[in-house]
Design a protein around this motif. Structure first.
Motif, PDB file in Angstrom:
ATOM      1  N   VAL A  52      -6.766 -14.573  -5.827  1.00 37.79           N
ATOM      2  CA  VAL A  52      -6.318 -13.562  -6.799  1.00 37.79           C
ATOM      3  C   VAL A  52      -6.298 -12.203  -6.115  1.00 37.79           C
ATOM      4  O   VAL A  52      -5.323 -11.464  -6.183  1.00 37.79           O
ATOM      5  N   LYS A  53      -7.382 -11.862  -5.430  1.00 36.42           N
ATOM      6  CA  LYS A  53      -7.481 -10.566  -4.746  1.00 36.42           C
ATOM      7  C   LYS A  53      -6.439 -10.436  -3.642  1.00 36.42           C
ATOM      8  O   LYS A  53      -5.819  -9.377  -3.488  1.00 36.42           O
ATOM      9  N   ALA A  54      -6.214 -11.503  -2.880  1.00 33.54           N
ATOM     10  CA  ALA A  54      -5.214 -11.463  -1.801  1.00 33.54           C
ATOM     11  C   ALA A  54      -3.810 -11.227  -2.354  1.00 33.54           C
ATOM     12  O   ALA A  54      -3.021 -10.467  -1.772  1.00 33.54           O
ATOM     13  N   ILE A  55      -3.493 -11.855  -3.472  1.00 32.13           N
ATOM     14  CA  ILE A  55      -2.177 -11.673  -4.104  1.00 32.13           C
ATOM     15  C   ILE A  55      -2.014 -10.217  -4.549  1.00 32.13           C
ATOM     16  O   ILE A  55      -0.991  -9.591  -4.287  1.00 32.13           O
ATOM     17  N   VAL A  56      -3.028  -9.690  -5.204  1.00 28.42           N
ATOM     18  CA  VAL A  56      -2.979  -8.303  -5.673  1.00 28.42           C
ATOM     19  C   VAL A  56      -2.822  -7.341  -4.501  1.00 28.42           C
ATOM     20  O   VAL A  56      -2.005  -6.413  -4.546  1.00 28.42           O
ATOM     21  N   ASP A  57      -3.597  -7.560  -3.451  1.00 27.26           N
ATOM     22  CA  ASP A  57      -3.517  -6.684  -2.272  1.00 27.26           C
ATOM     23  C   ASP A  57      -2.124  -6.712  -1.658  1.00 27.26           C
ATOM     24  O   ASP A  57      -1.591  -5.680  -1.261  1.00 27.26           O
ATOM     25  N   GLU A  58      -1.516  -7.893  -1.599  1.00 27.79           N
ATOM     26  CA  GLU A  58      -0.163  -8.019  -1.033  1.00 27.79           C
ATOM     27  C   GLU A  58       0.870  -7.315  -1.910  1.00 27.79           C
ATOM     28  O   GLU A  58       1.768  -6.643  -1.405  1.00 27.79           O
ATOM     29  N   ILE A  59       0.753  -7.473  -3.213  1.00 30.11           N
ATOM     30  CA  ILE A  59       1.681  -6.799  -4.131  1.00 30.11           C
ATOM     31  C   ILE A  59       1.562  -5.287  -3.956  1.00 30.11           C
ATOM     32  O   ILE A  59       2.573  -4.593  -3.816  1.00 30.11           O
ATOM     33  N   GLU A  60       0.330  -4.790  -3.949  1.00 28.16           N
ATOM     34  CA  GLU A  60       0.122  -3.347  -3.793  1.00 28.16           C
ATOM     35  C   GLU A  60       0.694  -2.833  -2.473  1.00 28.16           C
ATOM     36  O   GLU A  60       1.384  -1.814  -2.441  1.00 28.16           O
ATOM     37  N   GLU A  61       0.405  -3.548  -1.400  1.00 27.77           N
ATOM     38  CA  GLU A  61       0.881  -3.123  -0.081  1.00 27.77           C
ATOM     39  C   GLU A  61       2.401  -3.128  -0.004  1.00 27.77           C
ATOM     40  O   GLU A  61       3.032  -2.198   0.481  1.00 27.77           O
ATOM     41  N   ARG A  62       3.018  -4.187  -0.513  1.00 30.02           N
ATOM     42  CA  ARG A  62       4.474  -4.331  -0.450  1.00 30.02           C
ATOM     43  C   ARG A  62       5.169  -3.267  -1.299  1.00 30.02           C
ATOM     44  O   ARG A  62       6.152  -2.672  -0.868  1.00 30.02           O
ATOM     45  N   LEU A  63       4.671  -3.024  -2.501  1.00 32.73           N
ATOM     46  CA  LEU A  63       5.294  -2.015  -3.360  1.00 32.73           C
ATOM     47  C   LEU A  63       5.150  -0.615  -2.762  1.00 32.73           C
ATOM     48  O   LEU A  63       6.075   0.196  -2.854  1.00 32.73           O
ATOM     49  N   GLN A  64       4.013  -0.359  -2.133  1.00 37.68           N
ATOM     50  CA  GLN A  64       3.807   0.948  -1.494  1.00 37.68           C
ATOM     51  C   GLN A  64       4.733   1.107  -0.286  1.00 37.68           C
ATOM     52  O   GLN A  64       5.431   2.110  -0.157  1.00 37.68           O
ATOM     53  N   LYS A  65       4.757   0.097   0.575  1.00 36.55           N
ATOM     54  CA  LYS A  65       5.517   0.186   1.826  1.00 36.55           C
ATOM     55  C   LYS A  65       7.024   0.174   1.590  1.00 36.55           C
ATOM     56  O   LYS A  65       7.753   0.965   2.168  1.00 36.55           O
ATOM     57  N   GLU A  66       7.485  -0.727   0.735  1.00 38.31           N
ATOM     58  CA  GLU A  66       8.928  -0.899   0.553  1.00 38.31           C
ATOM     59  C   GLU A  66       9.544   0.041  -0.477  1.00 38.31           C
ATOM     60  O   GLU A  66      10.709   0.423  -0.347  1.00 38.31           O
ATOM     61  N   LEU A  67       8.755   0.401  -1.518  1.00 37.94           N
ATOM     62  CA  LEU A  67       9.335   1.188  -2.609  1.00 37.94           C
ATOM     63  C   LEU A  67       8.604   2.502  -2.878  1.00 37.94           C
ATOM     64  O   LEU A  67       8.971   3.234  -3.794  1.00 37.94           O
ATOM     65  N   GLY A  68       7.558   2.763  -2.111  1.00 34.71           N
ATOM     66  CA  GLY A  68       6.808   4.002  -2.305  1.00 34.71           C
ATOM     67  C   GLY A  68       6.081   4.079  -3.631  1.00 34.71           C
ATOM     68  O   GLY A  68       5.791   5.165  -4.122  1.00 34.71           O
ATOM     69  N   ALA A  69       5.750   2.938  -4.209  1.00 38.23           N
ATOM     70  CA  ALA A  69       5.101   2.894  -5.527  1.00 38.23           C
ATOM     71  C   ALA A  69       3.606   2.629  -5.386  1.00 38.23           C
ATOM     72  O   ALA A  69       3.190   1.742  -4.641  1.00 38.23           O
ATOM     73  N   LYS A  70       2.825   3.420  -6.107  1.00 39.80           N
ATOM     74  CA  LYS A  70       1.376   3.232  -6.159  1.00 39.80           C
ATOM     75  C   LYS A  70       0.985   2.994  -7.614  1.00 39.80           C
ATOM     76  O   LYS A  70       1.533   3.642  -8.509  1.00 39.80           O
ATOM     77  N   PRO A  71       0.031   2.104  -7.846  1.00 38.48           N
ATOM     78  CA  PRO A  71      -0.399   1.901  -9.236  1.00 38.48           C
ATOM     79  C   PRO A  71      -1.141   3.136  -9.750  1.00 38.48           C
ATOM     80  O   PRO A  71      -1.885   3.779  -9.008  1.00 38.48           O
ATOM     81  N   VAL A  72      -0.934   3.463 -11.022  1.00 37.39           N
ATOM     82  CA  VAL A  72      -1.678   4.560 -11.626  1.00 37.39           C
ATOM     83  C   VAL A  72      -3.055   4.081 -12.079  1.00 37.39           C
ATOM     84  O   VAL A  72      -3.967   4.881 -12.280  1.00 37.39           O
ATOM     85  N   ARG A  73      -3.175   2.761 -12.214  1.00 40.27           N
ATOM     86  CA  ARG A  73      -4.445   2.176 -12.632  1.00 40.27           C
ATOM     87  C   ARG A  73      -4.557   0.764 -12.075  1.00 40.27           C
ATOM     88  O   ARG A  73      -3.584   0.033 -12.010  1.00 40.27           O
TER      89      ARG A  73
END
Length: 147
Positions: A52-73
């Motif tokens: 679960v944690k690995a999936i979340v970390d990958e989603i966060e990293e990919r969205l940040q790197k590819e789309l410049g998106a960071k979660p607000v929460r």
């Protein structure tokens, strides 16, 4: 109202990231007609807390790197049974398989339109059930049942 192009871009990237980390049963819903706080939900699950944690970390990293998106929460990190990433435009739910069955978010959002996902993400459908059957078969094979 329907999900914005930005929301669809975020969902697609997040779904692919989840699939790349072997998430189970990845699905997305356009909730923009029923919720004013976000456009779309992405649901994914995994059979253990570490995954679960690995999936979340990958989603966060990919969205940040590819789309410049960071979660607000980001919520649920402590036990990694259900982690929520809030990107305002989308909300990502990654759950342990047991939580996924118990809370049955699909049942809550089944009336909302399902969003198109990449082929890899679609291929994850039914993986949780396959995994559960494999685990049960493996348990049946163990001599003496318990140790």
């Amino acid at each position: 109202m329907t999900a914005t192009d930005r929301s669809l871009e975020l969902i697609t990237t997040a779904a692919q990231a989840a699939a790349d980390k072997l998430a189970h049963d990845v699905i997305a819903y356009d909730v923009s007609d029923v919720l004013s706080i976000t456009d779309a939900f992405l649901l994914a699950s995994a059979p253990n807390d570490r995954q679960v944690k690995a999936i979340v970390d990958e989603i966060e990293e990919r969205l940040q790197k590819e789309l410049g998106a960071k979660p607000v929460r980001r919520e649920g990190d402590r036990e990694s049974r259900w982690i929520l990433l809030d990107y305002v435009d989308i909300v990502v739910h990654v759950q342990h398989s047991e939580e996924r069955v118990f809370y049955a978010l699909e049942r809550l959002w089944k009336d909302c339109p399902e969003l198109e996902l990449p082929a890899d993400a679609k291929a994850t459908r039914g993986k949780a059930e396959e995994h559960a059957k494999a685990q049960a078969a493996e348990a049946d094979q163990e001599p003496g049942g318990e140790w």
